[in-house]
Write an enzyme that holds these catalytic residues in place. Structure first.
Site, PDB file in Angstrom:
ATOM      1  CB  ALA A   1      53.345  47.551  28.663  1.00 39.33           C
TER       2      ALA A   1
ATOM      3  CG  ASN B   1      48.412  41.323  27.959  1.00 38.87           C
ATOM      4  OD1 ASN B   1      47.354  40.773  28.235  1.00 38.87           O
ATOM      5  ND2 ASN B   1      49.616  41.101  28.116  1.00 38.87           N
TER       6      ASN B   1
ATOM      7  CG  HIS C   1      54.138  49.095  23.070  1.00 42.96           C
ATOM      8  ND1 HIS C   1      54.090  47.677  22.551  1.00 42.96           N
ATOM      9  CD2 HIS C   1      54.766  48.594  24.446  1.00 42.96           C
ATOM     10  CE1 HIS C   1      54.371  46.860  23.373  1.00 42.96           C
ATOM     11  NE2 HIS C   1      54.752  47.184  24.534  1.00 42.96           N
TER      12      HIS C   1
HETATM   13  N1  LIG Z   1      48.763  45.307  30.671  1.00 40.89           N
HETATM   14  C1  LIG Z   1      49.865  45.093  30.446  1.00 40.89           C
HETATM   15  O1  LIG Z   1      50.675  46.121  29.842  1.00 40.89           O
HETATM   16  C2  LIG Z   1      50.875  44.023  30.417  1.00 40.89           C
HETATM   17  C3  LIG Z   1      50.557  42.764  30.819  1.00 40.89           C
HETATM   18  N2  LIG Z   1      51.302  41.815  31.131  1.00 40.89           N
HETATM   19  C4  LIG Z   1      50.563  40.297  31.394  1.00 40.89           C
HETATM   20  O2  LIG Z   1      50.614  40.304  32.930  1.00 40.89           O
HETATM   21  C5  LIG Z   1      50.444  39.020  33.285  1.00 40.89           C
HETATM   22  C6  LIG Z   1      51.499  38.879  34.429  1.00 40.89           C
HETATM   23  O3  LIG Z   1      52.567  39.241  33.870  1.00 40.89           O
HETATM   24  P1  LIG Z   1      53.993  38.854  34.684  1.00 40.89           P
HETATM   25  O4  LIG Z   1      53.826  39.385  36.273  1.00 40.89           O
HETATM   26  O5  LIG Z   1      55.230  39.437  34.114  1.00 40.89           O
HETATM   27  O6  LIG Z   1      53.978  37.364  34.750  1.00 40.89           O
HETATM   28  P2  LIG Z   1      55.027  36.428  35.539  1.00 40.89           P
HETATM   29  O7  LIG Z   1      55.103  35.134  34.922  1.00 40.89           O
HETATM   30  O8  LIG Z   1      56.292  37.035  36.295  1.00 40.89           O
HETATM   31  O9  LIG Z   1      53.856  36.149  36.967  1.00 40.89           O
HETATM   32  C7  LIG Z   1      53.104  35.428  36.762  1.00 40.89           C
HETATM   33  C8  LIG Z   1      52.691  34.764  38.238  1.00 40.89           C
HETATM   34  O10 LIG Z   1      51.542  34.074  38.328  1.00 40.89           O
HETATM   35  C9  LIG Z   1      51.697  32.737  38.888  1.00 40.89           C
HETATM   36  N3  LIG Z   1      50.800  31.767  38.598  1.00 40.89           N
HETATM   37  C10 LIG Z   1      50.519  30.989  37.621  1.00 40.89           C
HETATM   38  N4  LIG Z   1      49.605  30.452  37.702  1.00 40.89           N
HETATM   39  C11 LIG Z   1      48.990  30.562  38.902  1.00 40.89           C
HETATM   40  C12 LIG Z   1      48.029  29.941  39.465  1.00 40.89           C
HETATM   41  N5  LIG Z   1      46.871  28.956  38.957  1.00 40.89           N
HETATM   42  N6  LIG Z   1      47.474  30.560  40.758  1.00 40.89           N
HETATM   43  C13 LIG Z   1      48.368  31.529  41.192  1.00 40.89           C
HETATM   44  N7  LIG Z   1      49.184  31.836  40.446  1.00 40.89           N
HETATM   45  C14 LIG Z   1      49.993  31.366  39.279  1.00 40.89           C
HETATM   46  C15 LIG Z   1      53.033  32.349  38.469  1.00 40.89           C
HETATM   47  O11 LIG Z   1      53.873  31.463  39.222  1.00 40.89           O
HETATM   48  C16 LIG Z   1      53.996  33.576  38.579  1.00 40.89           C
HETATM   49  O12 LIG Z   1      54.463  33.921  39.692  1.00 40.89           O
HETATM   50  C17 LIG Z   1      50.662  38.234  32.275  1.00 40.89           C
HETATM   51  O13 LIG Z   1      49.545  37.964  31.626  1.00 40.89           O
HETATM   52  C18 LIG Z   1      51.498  38.966  31.048  1.00 40.89           C
HETATM   53  O14 LIG Z   1      51.115  38.867  29.954  1.00 40.89           O
HETATM   54  C19 LIG Z   1      52.766  41.985  31.086  1.00 40.89           C
HETATM   55  C20 LIG Z   1      53.060  43.168  30.583  1.00 40.89           C
HETATM   56  C21 LIG Z   1      52.386  44.228  30.154  1.00 40.89           C
HETATM   57  O1  LIG Z   2      55.662  45.864  26.587  1.00 42.40           O
HETATM   58  C1  LIG Z   2      55.396  45.059  27.316  1.00 42.40           C
HETATM   59  O2  LIG Z   2      56.114  45.229  28.692  1.00 42.40           O
HETATM   60  C2  LIG Z   2      54.536  43.902  27.400  1.00 42.40           C
HETATM   61  C3  LIG Z   2      54.011  43.809  26.474  1.00 42.40           C
HETATM   62  O3  LIG Z   2      53.851  44.325  25.150  1.00 42.40           O
HETATM   63  C4  LIG Z   2      52.185  43.333  26.627  1.00 42.40           C
HETATM   64  O4  LIG Z   2      52.174  42.385  27.496  1.00 42.40           O
HETATM   65  O5  LIG Z   2      51.489  43.954  25.971  1.00 42.40           O
END
Ligand SMILES: NC(=O)C1=CN([C@@H]2O[C@H](COP(=O)(O)OP(=O)(O)OC[C@H]3O[C@@H](n4cnc5c(N)ncnc54)[C@H](O)[C@@H]3O)[C@@H](O)[C@H]2O)C=CC1
Ligand SMILES: O=C([O-])CC(=O)C(=O)O
Length: 271
Positions: A124, A192, A222
């Site tokens: 992000a 993150n 951000h």
């Molecule tokens: N690096 C970055 O810039 C960003 C990182 N993130 C992070 O990415 C990760 C995923 O985000 P989203 O896709 O938005 O989350 P989300 O909540 O939409 O999807 C997560 C999925 O994981 C599944 N899940 C949960 N426990 C599980 C298990 N034990 N086994 C299998 N599947 C399981 C859930 O059912 C859900 O479908 C989060 O940790 C979030 O904080 C989000 C946005 C930006």
């Molecule tokens: O901005 C976003 O989409 C999510 C965010 O800050 C993060 O997960 O670090």
């Protein structure tokens, strides 16, 4: 033609399902879907069918058995369950819960022995190419200022522990100031980006972070500011939230897709 690399996706939510769709519809022609993990297998079957994808649904820890690339798209709480087998098996590991990686940096040491690689998408955020380039010289300071709609921060452990309310705000309120390690611990589902910035630059202790609950923003915003011996730069990204998960910006899944594309691309642009 060489065989397609198999991608395993851990977590089929806002990011994981978008990635699965991009693999199924040929957006990433050098890759194929090897396996997925989901909390609810029946729902996952339906989701895969709806996007025309086929793949075995396996436990998180089994993704690395059959897949060349393991992409972690799940909550931070199950990060290690996906990551450790991928590293032990020498796979390419692409995490998005990068805040969680800060607590498991031993995996990076382990990867040196197993031949695994950890490839972190910009996610992000913005500008990690310039931060990495600047880090080849001397960086004096790196700061991240994150502004989110108050509801996007509600429930974060740091706010709960310190009794900080983000309800009924009329103006922006600074709810956190500290380094990236403290930010990732206090706001595990929110910054993150702080963790990724720190790993691209000067590390979690030296990366400064401010988090604002801002009733005037509708996008997760951000801004990074870097002062280095090669350049000074300031960059801002305003992320449109996904429909599935308002905490997650739409560009995050696209960043993962772009990261996977460059793994096999004959030409890559950007550092
Ligand atoms: N690096 C970055 O810039 C960003 C990182 N993130 C992070 O990415 C990760 C995923 O985000 P989203 O896709 O938005 O989350 P989300 O909540 O939409 O999807 C997560 C999925 O994981 C599944 N899940 C949960 N426990 C599980 C298990 N034990 N086994 C299998 N599947 C399981 C859930 O059912 C859900 O479908 C989060 O940790 C979030 O904080 C989000 C946005 C930006
Ligand atoms: O901005 C976003 O989409 C999510 C965010 O800050 C993060 O997960 O670090």
């Amino acid at each position: 033609m060489s065989e397609k690399l198999k991608v395993g996706i851990g977590g089929l939510g806002a990011i994981g399902l978008t990635l699965a769709r991009a693999i199924a519809d040929g957006t990433l022609p050098d890759l194929t879907l090897g396996a997925v993990s989901a909390r609810d297998a029946e729902k996952a079957k339906g989701n895969l069918a709806a996007i025309g994808a086929e793949a075995p649904i396996v436990p998180l820890e089994s993704l690395a058995e059959t897949c060349d690339i393991v992409v972690e798209c799940a909550p931070a709480s199950v990060f290690e369950t996906i990551a450790r087998p991928a590293i032990e098996t020498g796979r390419i590991f692409v995490p998005v819960s990068i805040g969680a990686l800060l607590n498991h940096m031993d995996l990076v040491d382990r990867a040196k022995d197993t031949g695994a690689r950890l490839v972190l998408p910009t996610g992000a955020l913005i500008g990690l190419d310039a931060v990495r380039a600047a880090a080849e010289g001397e960086i004096e300071s790196v700061t991240l200022e994150t502004r989110k709609p108050p509801l996007g921060l509600a429930g974060a452990p740091y706010l709960v522990e310190n009794d900080i309310s983000v309800e009924r705000l009329n103006e922006a309120k600074k709810v956190f100031e500290g380094n990236a390690r403290e930010a990732a611990k206090g706001f595990p589902a929110n910054v993150n980006v702080a963790a990724a910035l720190s790993l691209a630059g000067v590390g979690p202790e030296r990366t400064s972070v401010e988090i604002w609950a801002d009733p005037d923003v509708t996008r997760n915003t951000h801004t990074i500011r870097v002062e280095a011996d090669s350049a000074r730069f300031t960059m801002t990204i305003e992320n449109i939230p996904t429909e599935e998960n308002p905490k997650t910006g739409k560009i995050t899944a696209l960043s993962v897709i772009a990261t996977l594309r460059r793994l096999t691309a004959p030409l890559t642009a950007g550092t």
